[in-house]
Scaffold this motif. Structure first.
Motif, mmCIF file in Angstrom:
data_model
loop_
_atom_site.group_PDB
_atom_site.id
_atom_site.type_symbol
_atom_site.label_atom_id
_atom_site.label_comp_id
_atom_site.label_asym_id
_atom_site.label_seq_id
_atom_site.Cartn_x
_atom_site.Cartn_y
_atom_site.Cartn_z
ATOM 1 N N GLU A 72 125.320 107.275 -2.218
ATOM 2 C CA GLU A 72 123.726 106.987 -1.657
ATOM 3 C C GLU A 72 123.821 105.529 -1.372
ATOM 4 O O GLU A 72 125.083 104.905 -1.413
ATOM 5 N N ALA A 73 122.846 105.129 -0.585
ATOM 6 C CA ALA A 73 122.676 103.676 -0.167
ATOM 7 C C ALA A 73 122.917 102.684 -1.235
ATOM 8 O O ALA A 73 122.066 102.766 -2.372
ATOM 9 N N ILE A 74 123.366 101.649 -0.941
ATOM 10 C CA ILE A 74 123.550 100.600 -1.511
ATOM 11 C C ILE A 74 122.956 99.240 -1.083
ATOM 12 O O ILE A 74 123.000 98.829 0.331
ATOM 13 N N VAL A 106 122.705 96.075 3.243
ATOM 14 C CA VAL A 106 122.486 97.256 2.670
ATOM 15 C C VAL A 106 123.433 98.140 3.513
ATOM 16 O O VAL A 106 123.626 97.868 4.763
ATOM 17 N N LEU A 107 124.002 99.156 2.559
ATOM 18 C CA LEU A 107 124.835 100.194 3.425
ATOM 19 C C LEU A 107 124.621 101.544 3.058
ATOM 20 O O LEU A 107 124.517 101.886 1.849
ATOM 21 N N ASN A 108 124.604 102.567 3.854
ATOM 22 C CA ASN A 108 124.502 103.712 3.622
ATOM 23 C C ASN A 108 125.750 104.315 3.445
ATOM 24 O O ASN A 108 126.946 103.848 3.175
ATOM 25 N N HIS A 109 125.585 105.547 2.541
ATOM 26 C CA HIS A 109 126.836 106.152 2.159
ATOM 27 C C HIS A 109 127.937 106.516 3.302
ATOM 28 O O HIS A 109 127.419 107.006 4.222
#
Lengths: 163, 136
Positions: A72-74, A106-109
């Motif tokens: 998931e995004a973090i 913010v990073l997507n999976h």
């Protein structure tokens, strides 16, 4: 029968195996082992070529790489600390040294990101120091930052201008 | 009376608009955390959120570099797009779920169909290809 029974049995067996593999691919979880990664790169964002002597009260340029594979995004934060070998973080506890700078994103999976940052080198009264970069993740459940257990560090010699 | 209440509502709106940036920037973690939850919900429903996460990341970086206006603009953009996508999320999820289970059913029925239909299809093709043959 035109189609031999044994041939039909083999074809049916192959179709069954292919079908089961196809279904397994569809219902398997997207992430079997979740992890995050943090890495330190040089000013040119390449591995190697790190500075080993740095002037105090200046800042140096380094690249920080962060990768997300948790499914998931973090929302992440890199906390920069200046310490020694005795204040290095572990897999479970962050370094006790004070946070000197922070960078976030913010990073997507399945996505990695390299960021060029200016790392401040304040006077801490040491000749040999360790630049510590810890990866913290924002826990949306508790609305707080949680240490991920991932960090990277760089040993440097602190030098001061003569006179 | 109605005019003064209208003025009051305008004043309240203006006051909220004025303090909203401060509220957002004071609690950037809460704001971004909330949006991350919503983005992960949309992702779980099968929507592609890569563009939105990239923009949210840009907002966070703008915040860390002290550009409050850009942060507010990007956070506002992401928030409005998230609320738009929430409307289509359930339909997309339903469509993807149906497609998934139809695919699974098709895959599972392939061996059975193969076992029962292959001899017939094979015989049909066999005879079709030899339809002009003459037996002497």
């Amino acid at each position: 029968m035109i189609l031999d029974d044994e041939v039909l049995a083999v074809i049916t067996a192959v179709a069954t195996i292919a079908s089961v593999l196809g279904v397994a691919q569809l219902i398997r979880p997207e992430v079997s082992e979740s992890f995050t990664a943090v890495g330190l790169l040089s000013e040119d964002c390449r591995v190697g070529g790190y500075p080993n002597k740095v002037l105090v009260n200046t800042s140096i340029k380094l690249c920080i790489y962060v990768y997300n594979h948790v499914g998931e995004a973090i929302y992440y934060s890199i906390k920069y600390k200046l310490g020694t070998d005795t204040t290095l973080p572990t897999n479970t506890t962050p370094s006790p040294a004070a946070v000197l700078a922070e960078w976030g994103g913010v990073l997507n999976h399945g996505v990695g990101e390299t960021t060029l940052v200016g790392v401040p080198i304040p006077e801490v009264g040491l000749n040999n120091a360790v630049l510590i970069f810890e990866l913290w993740l924002y826990d949306v459940g508790s609305n707080s930052w949680v240490y991920s257990g991932r960090w990277t560090h760089l040993h440097v010699e602190l030098i001061r201008p003569v006179g | 009376m109605s005019l003064s209440s209208a003025k009051l509502s305008v004043l309240i709106t203006l006051a909220l608009l004025t303090i909203n940036p401060i509220m957002i920037c004071d609690g950037i973690d809460d704001v971004v955390g909330g949006l991350i939850s919503e983005l992960n919900y949309l992702r779980g429903r099968g929507l592609d959120i890569s563009n939105l996460t990239a923009r949210l990341s840009e907002a966070v970086k703008a915040y860390y570099s002290g550009d409050v206006n850009l942060t507010l603009k990007l956070v506002g953009d992401v928030r409005s797009e998230v609320s738009m996508l929430k409307d289509v999320a359930e339909v997309t999820y339903l469509r993807l779920t149906i497609a998934k289970y139809v695919t699974i059913a098709s895959l599972l029925s392939t061996p059975i169909i193969t076992y029962f239909l292959l001899p017939t299809v094979y015989a049909y093709i066999w005879y079709y290809l030899r339809r002009r043959w003459v037996v002497r």
